[in-house]
Design a protein around this motif. Structure first.
Motif, mmCIF file in Angstrom:
data_model
loop_
_atom_site.group_PDB
_atom_site.id
_atom_site.type_symbol
_atom_site.label_atom_id
_atom_site.label_comp_id
_atom_site.label_asym_id
_atom_site.label_seq_id
_atom_site.Cartn_x
_atom_site.Cartn_y
_atom_site.Cartn_z
ATOM 1 N N THR A 133 0.854 -1.176 0.000
ATOM 2 C CA THR A 133 0.000 0.000 0.000
ATOM 3 C C THR A 133 0.895 1.233 0.000
ATOM 4 O OG1 THR A 133 -1.815 1.170 1.122
ATOM 5 C CG2 THR A 133 -0.209 0.059 2.534
ATOM 6 N N GLY A 134 0.566 2.181 -0.862
ATOM 7 C CA GLY A 134 1.427 3.348 -0.996
ATOM 8 C C GLY A 134 0.653 4.573 -1.431
ATOM 9 N N LEU A 135 1.239 5.728 -1.177
ATOM 10 C CA LEU A 135 0.637 7.001 -1.530
ATOM 11 C C LEU A 135 1.636 7.792 -2.366
ATOM 12 C CD1 LEU A 135 -2.020 8.536 -0.969
ATOM 13 C CD2 LEU A 135 -0.833 9.681 0.927
ATOM 14 N N GLY A 136 1.195 8.259 -3.555
ATOM 15 C CA GLY A 136 2.117 8.951 -4.440
ATOM 16 C C GLY A 136 1.469 10.106 -5.169
ATOM 17 N N THR A 137 2.298 10.974 -5.701
ATOM 18 C CA THR A 137 1.820 12.111 -6.477
ATOM 19 C C THR A 137 2.889 12.510 -7.484
ATOM 20 O OG1 THR A 137 0.882 14.355 -6.346
ATOM 21 C CG2 THR A 137 2.755 13.864 -4.915
ATOM 22 N N LYS A 138 2.483 13.237 -8.508
ATOM 23 C CA LYS A 138 3.416 13.686 -9.527
ATOM 24 C C LYS A 138 3.953 15.048 -9.134
ATOM 25 C CE LYS A 138 4.146 13.122 -14.419
ATOM 26 N NZ LYS A 138 3.541 12.708 -15.693
ATOM 27 N N TRP A 139 5.271 15.153 -9.105
ATOM 28 C CA TRP A 139 5.964 16.388 -8.754
ATOM 29 C C TRP A 139 6.762 16.815 -9.977
ATOM 30 C CZ3 TRP A 139 10.437 16.795 -4.641
ATOM 31 C CH2 TRP A 139 10.696 18.143 -4.405
ATOM 32 N N GLY A 140 6.175 17.674 -10.789
ATOM 33 C CA GLY A 140 6.771 17.988 -12.076
ATOM 34 C C GLY A 140 6.731 16.757 -12.964
ATOM 35 N N PRO A 141 7.870 16.377 -13.558
ATOM 36 C CA PRO A 141 7.890 15.172 -14.406
ATOM 37 C C PRO A 141 8.129 13.880 -13.628
ATOM 38 C CG PRO A 141 10.006 16.259 -14.524
ATOM 39 C CD PRO A 141 9.136 17.121 -13.621
ATOM 40 N N VAL A 142 8.238 13.967 -12.304
ATOM 41 C CA VAL A 142 8.607 12.816 -11.476
ATOM 42 C C VAL A 142 7.428 12.388 -10.610
ATOM 43 C CG1 VAL A 142 10.193 11.949 -9.715
ATOM 44 C CG2 VAL A 142 11.008 13.594 -11.426
ATOM 45 N N PHE A 143 7.142 11.074 -10.606
ATOM 46 C CA PHE A 143 6.130 10.511 -9.718
ATOM 47 C C PHE A 143 6.845 9.990 -8.477
ATOM 48 C CE2 PHE A 143 3.430 7.102 -8.059
ATOM 49 C CZ PHE A 143 2.214 7.766 -7.960
ATOM 50 N N VAL A 144 6.521 10.550 -7.312
ATOM 51 C CA VAL A 144 7.149 10.145 -6.054
ATOM 52 C C VAL A 144 6.131 9.383 -5.220
ATOM 53 C CG1 VAL A 144 8.831 12.008 -6.042
ATOM 54 C CG2 VAL A 144 6.597 12.374 -5.009
ATOM 55 N N GLU A 145 6.620 8.368 -4.499
ATOM 56 C CA GLU A 145 5.707 7.501 -3.739
ATOM 57 C C GLU A 145 6.394 6.979 -2.491
ATOM 58 O OE1 GLU A 145 2.912 4.182 -5.450
ATOM 59 O OE2 GLU A 145 4.774 3.208 -4.789
ATOM 60 N N VAL A 203 4.440 0.795 1.828
ATOM 61 C CA VAL A 203 4.762 -0.248 2.801
ATOM 62 C C VAL A 203 4.430 -1.592 2.175
ATOM 63 C CG1 VAL A 203 4.243 -1.212 5.071
ATOM 64 C CG2 VAL A 203 4.295 1.267 4.763
ATOM 65 N N THR A 204 5.341 -2.557 2.311
ATOM 66 C CA THR A 204 5.102 -3.904 1.795
ATOM 67 C C THR A 204 5.324 -4.925 2.912
ATOM 68 O OG1 THR A 204 7.390 -4.415 1.133
ATOM 69 C CG2 THR A 204 6.040 -3.162 -0.426
ATOM 70 N N GLY A 205 4.803 -6.125 2.701
ATOM 71 C CA GLY A 205 5.004 -7.185 3.668
ATOM 72 C C GLY A 205 4.406 -8.481 3.173
ATOM 73 N N THR A 206 4.645 -9.559 3.908
ATOM 74 C CA THR A 206 4.086 -10.869 3.578
ATOM 75 C C THR A 206 3.558 -11.527 4.850
ATOM 76 O OG1 THR A 206 6.098 -12.187 3.945
ATOM 77 C CG2 THR A 206 5.846 -11.134 1.779
ATOM 78 N N SER A 207 2.796 -12.585 4.656
ATOM 79 C CA SER A 207 2.276 -13.346 5.789
ATOM 80 C C SER A 207 3.204 -14.482 6.184
ATOM 81 C CB SER A 207 0.898 -13.923 5.429
ATOM 82 O OG SER A 207 1.009 -14.832 4.335
ATOM 83 N N ALA A 208 4.374 -14.576 5.557
ATOM 84 C CA ALA A 208 5.280 -15.705 5.815
ATOM 85 C C ALA A 208 6.709 -15.235 6.032
ATOM 86 C CB ALA A 208 5.224 -16.690 4.649
ATOM 87 N N SER A 209 6.885 -14.125 6.735
ATOM 88 C CA SER A 209 8.236 -13.595 6.918
ATOM 89 C C SER A 209 9.149 -14.581 7.639
ATOM 90 C CB SER A 209 8.178 -12.279 7.702
ATOM 91 O OG SER A 209 7.539 -12.470 8.948
ATOM 92 N N SER A 210 8.597 -15.389 8.547
ATOM 93 C CA SER A 210 9.428 -16.351 9.283
ATOM 94 C C SER A 210 9.947 -17.464 8.389
ATOM 95 C CB SER A 210 8.630 -16.952 10.448
ATOM 96 O OG SER A 210 7.468 -17.611 9.972
#
Length: 226
Positions: free
Chosen positions: A186-198, A201-208
């Motif tokens: 899940t992430g939040l991003g916006t375009k800043w001039g010609p660049v998209f910045v974001e 957060v990522t994760g899994t249910s099996a990190s162990s």
């Protein structure tokens, strides 16, 4: 794999029929460059928490078919694979202005050891802001075993120019030591001039089960297209 090729041939026929109904295509080159604080794919770290620089170049054979290259630096524990190059091809079939299907194939090569070499095949259905995803990996995380991922995505436009990007996947690696697991982003991003910045957060249910490769990660990224 033969079923995959048969499916591609059928959709190629649909793509050709659809293209015949439209104006002649314009051939052109496109591409993008991205800088990430950490490269994570399908919830799994591909750069061992280090920054990554990525780029892609495409030659578009009209509005529906294109071929190109994609590359990124990588870093894996106990591996000499430090760069991933993918030869890509995809077909886009438009059902309407906002709805389409994309079929892709990637030949993935790692340098220098090549322990993770393989191919990727997928079908992505895009319905406006909603996505249904199918991805097949022939050599999941260098195990020499395949994995299939089923995913759902939703991009929501918030605060005028901001986009809230969400995706969840269910992974079924053909490996006895790893059970099927979920990944999410899940992430939040916006375009800043010609660049998209974001920020995401990522994760899994099996990190162990994944020796820390599937832990929760926060990622900052910037991407520009040309």
């Amino acid at each position: 794999m033969r079923r995959h090729f048969a499916f591609i041939i059928i959709l190629l026929g649909l793509s050709s029929a659809h293209a015949a109904e439209n104006n002649s295509p314009t051939f052109k080159m496109t591409g993008d460059v991205s800088l990430l604080s950490h490269y994570v794919e399908y919830g799994l770290s591909q750069s061992d928490k280090s920054p990554a620089l990525q780029g892609s170049f495409w030659f578009n054979f009209g509005p529906q078919f294109r071929l190109g290259l994609w590359g990124s630096n990588t870093n894996f524990e106990h591996s000499d694979d430090h760069f991933n190059l993918r030869i890509n091809g995809d077909i886009k079939i438009d059902f309407s202005q906002a709805n389409n299907a994309v079929i892709y194939y990637s030949e993935s090569q790692y340098f220098k050891a090549g322990d993770r070499n393989g191919n990727l095949f997928g079908l992505h259905l895009n319905f406006s802001d909603f996505k249904v995803l199918y991805d097949h990996m022939s050599n999941w995380e260098g195990t020499k075993h395949s994995s299939v991922r089923y995913g759902l995505g939703l991009d929501l436009h918030v605060w005028n120019s901001w986009i809230w990007v969400n995706e969840v996947g269910y992974n079924t690696p053909d490996v006895t030591t790893v059970d099927p697991y979920f990944d999410f982003k899940t992430g939040l991003g916006t375009k800043w001039g010609p660049v998209f910045v974001e920020g995401s957060v990522t994760g899994t249910s099996a990190s162990s089960d994944l020796d820390g490769q599937g832990d929760f990660f926060f990622i900052l990224s910037a991407k520009t297209e040309f």
